[in-house]
Design an enzyme around this catalytic site. Sequence first.
Site, short mmCIF file in Angstrom:
data_model
loop_
_atom_site.label_atom_id
_atom_site.label_comp_id
_atom_site.label_asym_id
_atom_site.label_seq_id
_atom_site.Cartn_x
_atom_site.Cartn_y
_atom_site.Cartn_z
CB CYS A 79 -0.92 -0.01 1.22
SG CYS A 79 -2.17 1.31 1.19
CB CYS A 83 -4.38 3.57 7.53
SG CYS A 83 -4.87 4.36 5.98
CB CYS A 86 -3.56 -0.83 8.09
SG CYS A 86 -3.61 -2.05 6.75
#
Length: 357
Positions: A79, A83, A86
């Site tokens: 990714c 975040c 996650c």
Amino acid sequence: MHLDMLGRLLSIGRAVLAALQGRLGALCWSLTPLSLSLSLSLPLPGWRRDSPPRREREQEWDDASPTPTSVNYHFTRQCNYKCGFCFHTAKTSFVLPLEEAKRGLAMLKEAGMEKINFSGGEPFLQDRGEFVGKLVQFCKQELELPSVSIVSNGSLIRERWFKKYGEYLDILAISCDSFDEDVNILIGRGQGKKNHVENLHKLRQWCREYAVAFKINSVINRFNVEEDMNEQIKALNPVRWKVFQCLLIEGENSGEDALREAEKFVISDEDFERFLDRHKDVSCLVPESNQKMRDSYLILDEYMRFLNCRNGRKEPSKSILDVGVEAAIKFSGFDEKMFLTRGGKYVWSKADMKLDW
């Protein structure tokens, strides 16, 4: 004389008793097949001739494999965002060859799959979206699945992708946790000069132009739990607004071997309910608490293994490519009843949606 007569009488008595016992025994044996025959020819109410005993039937139900009606295929863990909460982190860079992925998807269709959702990681990171585009086209065009969807952070999607693959995609879900750009950066959704919220509106417009149903996913956590999103969500008008309570998964975003530390993002059930109550007038709101999330998703990892989250961490089955769907899915921990309870099955084909594109 009398003793001799008495002995003869006793002998006769024993012979009579023996004869009676023999006749009774023969009678009992002759009745047994008759009773069995009657029991088979005159079944009790609610009982079928070919039905196994109740305990055996209950065991069969317990051991029965669930149907993979809706599958979430996380084909990559890579990714471009970070975040903090996650729960499917970049522990490997492995991605199946395209043809192997197609083979697994065909096996799932054969086993009863109606909906496939491609996720990550970030799905558009692999081959600049070509990999997921080809899978989307394969699932809609060749497998003829009723619903094909993608979950993405949206940062890498370009209009040319919609021109090439948009007709094969039913739903595009974009992750957006806040309409305050500072909060997005704090969460880990910031990427240089790009504005996550501005990009969200651009993607919404492309979905209208290319007839793709638009959906928003939001993870409610300590940094956005007090936010009021009513106005923005109503303006974007998604078909569904999935609102998740921040979830801890050991080995992913919690614990010693995790790549994230999501503990600081966690909120209480009461906080989550307050957020939901604040947005109760949003008609497309679909809330999912930790309890609803944990066992109600069929998650397939990058190796096409089902991930069992019942014990608070992701425990993989063997790959469906090696043992088949039926054998692998038994270890998925999937709760079909909870899947239906949380509204997992809905109008998910754009052909059946009455939308003002």
